[in-house]
Design a protein around this motif. Structure first.
Motif, PDB file in Angstrom:
ATOM      1  N   SER A 448      32.753  31.957 -11.859  1.00 49.28           N
ATOM      2  CA  SER A 448      32.033  31.583 -10.548  1.00 49.28           C
ATOM      3  C   SER A 448      31.230  32.140 -10.240  1.00 49.28           C
ATOM      4  O   SER A 448      31.066  32.824 -10.064  1.00 49.28           O
ATOM      5  CB  SER A 448      33.610  31.579 -10.005  1.00 49.28           C
ATOM      6  N   LYS A 449      31.120  31.093  -8.985  1.00 50.78           N
ATOM      7  CA  LYS A 449      30.025  31.311  -7.927  1.00 50.78           C
ATOM      8  C   LYS A 449      30.601  31.048  -6.319  1.00 50.78           C
ATOM      9  O   LYS A 449      30.574  30.259  -6.484  1.00 50.78           O
ATOM     10  CB  LYS A 449      28.632  31.536  -8.746  1.00 50.78           C
ATOM     11  N   PRO A 450      30.363  32.004  -5.604  1.00 49.47           N
ATOM     12  CA  PRO A 450      30.211  31.859  -4.240  1.00 49.47           C
ATOM     13  C   PRO A 450      29.285  30.161  -4.042  1.00 49.47           C
ATOM     14  O   PRO A 450      28.773  30.832  -3.817  1.00 49.47           O
ATOM     15  CB  PRO A 450      30.569  33.513  -3.469  1.00 49.47           C
ATOM     16  N   GLY A 451      30.504  29.380  -3.115  1.00 51.25           N
ATOM     17  CA  GLY A 451      29.609  27.773  -2.295  1.00 51.25           C
ATOM     18  C   GLY A 451      29.125  27.091  -3.634  1.00 51.25           C
ATOM     19  O   GLY A 451      28.964  26.110  -3.215  1.00 51.25           O
ATOM     20  N   VAL A 452      29.650  27.575  -4.736  1.00 51.64           N
ATOM     21  CA  VAL A 452      28.963  27.078  -6.220  1.00 51.64           C
ATOM     22  C   VAL A 452      30.590  26.287  -6.867  1.00 51.64           C
ATOM     23  O   VAL A 452      30.845  24.820  -6.844  1.00 51.64           O
ATOM     24  CB  VAL A 452      28.153  27.208  -7.247  1.00 51.64           C
ATOM     25  N   GLY A 453      31.130  27.422  -7.027  1.00 57.19           N
ATOM     26  CA  GLY A 453      32.929  26.344  -7.524  1.00 57.19           C
ATOM     27  C   GLY A 453      33.294  27.033  -8.235  1.00 57.19           C
ATOM     28  O   GLY A 453      32.272  28.608  -9.071  1.00 57.19           O
ATOM     29  N   THR A 454      34.388  27.352  -9.356  1.00 57.57           N
ATOM     30  CA  THR A 454      34.758  28.057 -10.207  1.00 57.57           C
ATOM     31  C   THR A 454      35.797  27.480 -11.432  1.00 57.57           C
ATOM     32  O   THR A 454      35.383  25.886 -11.733  1.00 57.57           O
ATOM     33  CB  THR A 454      36.188  28.715 -10.063  1.00 57.57           C
ATOM     34  N   GLN A 455      34.858  27.799 -12.861  1.00 58.71           N
ATOM     35  CA  GLN A 455      35.555  27.773 -14.299  1.00 58.71           C
ATOM     36  C   GLN A 455      36.523  28.115 -14.869  1.00 58.71           C
ATOM     37  O   GLN A 455      35.836  29.416 -15.179  1.00 58.71           O
ATOM     38  CB  GLN A 455      34.634  26.562 -14.443  1.00 58.71           C
ATOM     39  N   ILE A 456      37.107  27.569 -15.296  1.00 60.62           N
ATOM     40  CA  ILE A 456      38.180  28.330 -16.153  1.00 60.62           C
ATOM     41  C   ILE A 456      38.625  27.945 -17.118  1.00 60.62           C
ATOM     42  O   ILE A 456      39.679  26.483 -17.138  1.00 60.62           O
ATOM     43  CB  ILE A 456      39.708  28.537 -15.280  1.00 60.62           C
ATOM     44  N   ARG A 457      38.023  28.037 -18.111  1.00 59.58           N
ATOM     45  CA  ARG A 457      38.712  27.550 -19.735  1.00 59.58           C
ATOM     46  C   ARG A 457      39.261  28.856 -20.335  1.00 59.58           C
ATOM     47  O   ARG A 457      39.902  29.866 -20.620  1.00 59.58           O
ATOM     48  CB  ARG A 457      37.569  27.834 -20.554  1.00 59.58           C
ATOM     49  N   VAL A 458      40.727  27.719 -21.317  1.00 61.45           N
ATOM     50  CA  VAL A 458      41.570  28.206 -21.875  1.00 61.45           C
ATOM     51  C   VAL A 458      41.381  27.781 -23.223  1.00 61.45           C
ATOM     52  O   VAL A 458      40.943  26.164 -23.991  1.00 61.45           O
ATOM     53  CB  VAL A 458      43.061  27.758 -21.689  1.00 61.45           C
ATOM     54  N   ILE A 459      40.783  29.107 -23.815  1.00 64.55           N
ATOM     55  CA  ILE A 459      40.399  28.779 -25.767  1.00 64.55           C
ATOM     56  C   ILE A 459      41.711  28.877 -26.396  1.00 64.55           C
ATOM     57  O   ILE A 459      41.946  30.310 -26.455  1.00 64.55           O
ATOM     58  CB  ILE A 459      39.042  29.165 -26.023  1.00 64.55           C
ATOM     59  N   PHE A 460      41.290  28.072 -27.042  1.00 69.35           N
ATOM     60  CA  PHE A 460      43.059  28.291 -28.523  1.00 69.35           C
ATOM     61  C   PHE A 460      42.367  28.916 -29.531  1.00 69.35           C
ATOM     62  O   PHE A 460      41.104  28.503 -30.119  1.00 69.35           O
ATOM     63  CB  PHE A 460      43.780  27.045 -28.492  1.00 69.35           C
ATOM     64  N   SER A 461      42.721  29.398 -30.791  1.00 67.37           N
ATOM     65  CA  SER A 461      42.058  29.924 -31.648  1.00 67.37           C
ATOM     66  C   SER A 461      41.556  28.752 -32.697  1.00 67.37           C
ATOM     67  O   SER A 461      42.714  27.833 -32.546  1.00 67.37           O
ATOM     68  CB  SER A 461      42.919  30.761 -32.186  1.00 67.37           C
ATOM     69  N   GLU A 462      40.724  28.514 -33.640  1.00 69.97           N
ATOM     70  CA  GLU A 462      40.370  27.973 -34.155  1.00 69.97           C
ATOM     71  C   GLU A 462      41.455  27.898 -35.098  1.00 69.97           C
ATOM     72  O   GLU A 462      41.526  26.373 -35.912  1.00 69.97           O
ATOM     73  CB  GLU A 462      38.970  28.238 -34.667  1.00 69.97           C
ATOM     74  N   GLU A 463      42.056  28.511 -35.261  1.00 70.94           N
ATOM     75  CA  GLU A 463      43.290  28.092 -36.448  1.00 70.94           C
ATOM     76  C   GLU A 463      44.338  27.069 -36.510  1.00 70.94           C
ATOM     77  O   GLU A 463      45.714  27.201 -37.655  1.00 70.94           O
ATOM     78  CB  GLU A 463      43.489  29.731 -37.191  1.00 70.94           C
ATOM     79  N   GLN A 464      44.532  26.632 -35.167  1.00 70.49           N
ATOM     80  CA  GLN A 464      45.993  26.149 -35.210  1.00 70.49           C
ATOM     81  C   GLN A 464      45.824  24.735 -36.100  1.00 70.49           C
ATOM     82  O   GLN A 464      44.818  24.179 -36.858  1.00 70.49           O
ATOM     83  CB  GLN A 464      45.811  25.380 -33.725  1.00 70.49           C
TER      84      GLN A 464
END
Length: 464
Positions: A448-464
């Protein structure tokens, strides 16, 4: 009695019995062998002497001699052909004797044979061996002679007693040494079990870092390894329980603090309504404020219940679900809320299928989208994308200062408390998201960066 003592005594008893039986059989067989050898030698000697006496008696006219002359002659022959251990009988009556013994008993018929026969007697504490046979003569002789060899074999029995005494002395020494050696070896072999008991006692008293030293690769060593693995699991579980307990304690403390403000506000407005005369507009404003605070408390209690349930994850059911289906369902749920805020939601997803609890993942995305809406303004767009094992929620709102990012997943923490409360926030959304991500074995990255926005990633395991 302790186990090592039981094993040691049992081993010593088996060793003692085995040696006694072996020693007894050995002494018995040795003494019998000596007696058989002595008897065999005596039989050969009697046979040879009987033959020589038979030749002399065959040529002598002993029937024509007087009793005195015959006895003297027979005594002479006996001394000539034999040693001092013989008796010569004529028709079963003593005719000559070179021994120191007297003829007694009436069991002489056992020697009525032309082959030597051995018999044994015990007399006055002495062991005697008697070997006798008939002297072979021609049928022309009207009389019969019997030759008896009488020998004292007490020395053989004395030797047996001496051997028994020596055996008992040696047996005692060997058993004493063996018992000490067995005691020492058993105690040494069972030392890991004592260490195991002491370590188990220490762990039961709270010393969870105690472990057993693995001393060998045998069954006891394998038991020690298994015990250490169990202790590791117990320590991990206790640490997790302690962490959960600490988190719950912090949550309850934070909850009490959070409840204080709305409750104070509700009490203040309700006191005003009860004790102060105010106009209708002011009454409506007070009631509206009380209603808003009560709804906020309702949301707070609901979020708290959800968060506490996540720490007790027995009701979680993991199944394979298409990510496209999950995002579509969340978009449908948030449609009216987004419309009220004048915010657009754009979604993109591939055909990835992930192992998840559908309800929890819905709650995760709803919370992330709600946070994005609170940070956005009317006319903004929120993006939800899924590709492979990654789910992205992105907004172009106010953003979060870099120093605040590590704190935003803590329960009740809000970057801008005034704005969050105006938007109905209670600071539990990302705490819920963090716990949901953890239960799925995934990780959550926040940029995240003030005035620019936010990115939230949920990353699952590769063994799925």
């Amino acid at each position: 009695m302790k186990l090592w003592q039981k094993i040691s005594l049992l081993t010593a008893a088996i060793l003692l019995i085995s040696m006694v039986v072996y020693g007894g059989i050995t002494v018995y067989e040795t003494s019998n062998y000596n007696i058989r050898q002595t008897s065999s030698a005596a039989s050969r000697q009697v046979r040879a002497t009987a033959y020589a006496l038979g030749q002399s008696l065959e040529n002598a006219a002993t029937e024509e001699m007087s009793d005195t002359a015959r006895k003297a002659y027979l005594q002479f022959l006996l001394r000539r052909y034999s040693s001092r251990d013989y008796m010569l009988l004529q028709d079963w009556q003593l005719a000559a004797n070179t021994t120191n013994f007297e003829l007694t008993g009436n069991r002489l018929e056992q020697f009525d044979s032309y082959e030597p026969v051995a018999a044994f007697q015990q007399k006055n504490g002495r062991h005697l061996m008697i070997v006798g046979q008939k002297i072979p003569l021609s049928d022309s002789k009207n009389t019969s002679y019997q030759l008896l060899l009488v020998r004292d074999i007490s020395e053989i029995y004395n030797n047996v007693l001496t051997q028994i005494g020596m055996f008992l002395i040696i047996l005692g020494a060997i058993v004493a040494v063996a018992i000490n050696a067995v005691f020492w070896m058993i105690r040494r072999m069972l030392k890991p079990l004592r260490d195991l008991r002491e370590t188990a006692g220490a762990i039961s008293q709270g010393q969870l870092d105690r472990r057993v030293r693995v001393r060998s690769n045998d069954e006891v060593g394998a038991l020690s390894v298994s015990f250490n693995q169990m202790a590791d699991q117990i320590e991990c579980q206790m640490e997790e329980l302690a962490q959960v307990s600490e988190r719950r304690k912090q949550l309850l403390g934070s909850l009490a603090h959070e409840l204080k403000t709305p409750m104070t506000s509700i009490i203040g407005y309700s006191d005003t309504l009860l004790h102060v005369r105010i106009n209708e507009e002011q009454q409506k404003k007070a009631l509206t404020h009380i209603n808003n605070e009560c709804r906020r408390l309702e949301r707070l209690s609901g979020k708290m219940m959800n968060l506490l349930e996540l720490y007790n994850n027995e009701t979680i059911h993991m199944e394979k679900h298409p990510v496209r289906q999950l995002i579509g369902k969340v978009a449908e749920l948030e449609k009216y809320h987004l419309k009220e805020q004048g915010i657009t939601l754009e979604t993109r997803s591939d055909d990835t299928v992930l192992l998840m609890d559908m309800d929890l993942m819905e709650s995760l995305l709803v919370n992330l989208i709600d946070n994005a809406m609170k940070a956005s303004k009317e006319g903004d767009t929120i993006y939800v994308e899924a590709a492979g094992t990654c789910i992205l929620v992105e907004d172009h709102g106010r953003g979060i200062p870099a120093e605040e990012i590590p704190k935003i997943t803590e329960a009740f923490y809000m970057v801008d408390k005034s704005r969050s409360k105006k938007a109905g926030g209670i600071g539990l959304g990302l705490a819920l998201c963090t716990q949901i991500v953890k239960l799925h074995g995934a990780k959550m990255e926040i940029k995240s960066k003030p005035g620019v926005g936010t990115q939230i990633r949920v990353i699952f395991s590769e063994e799925q």
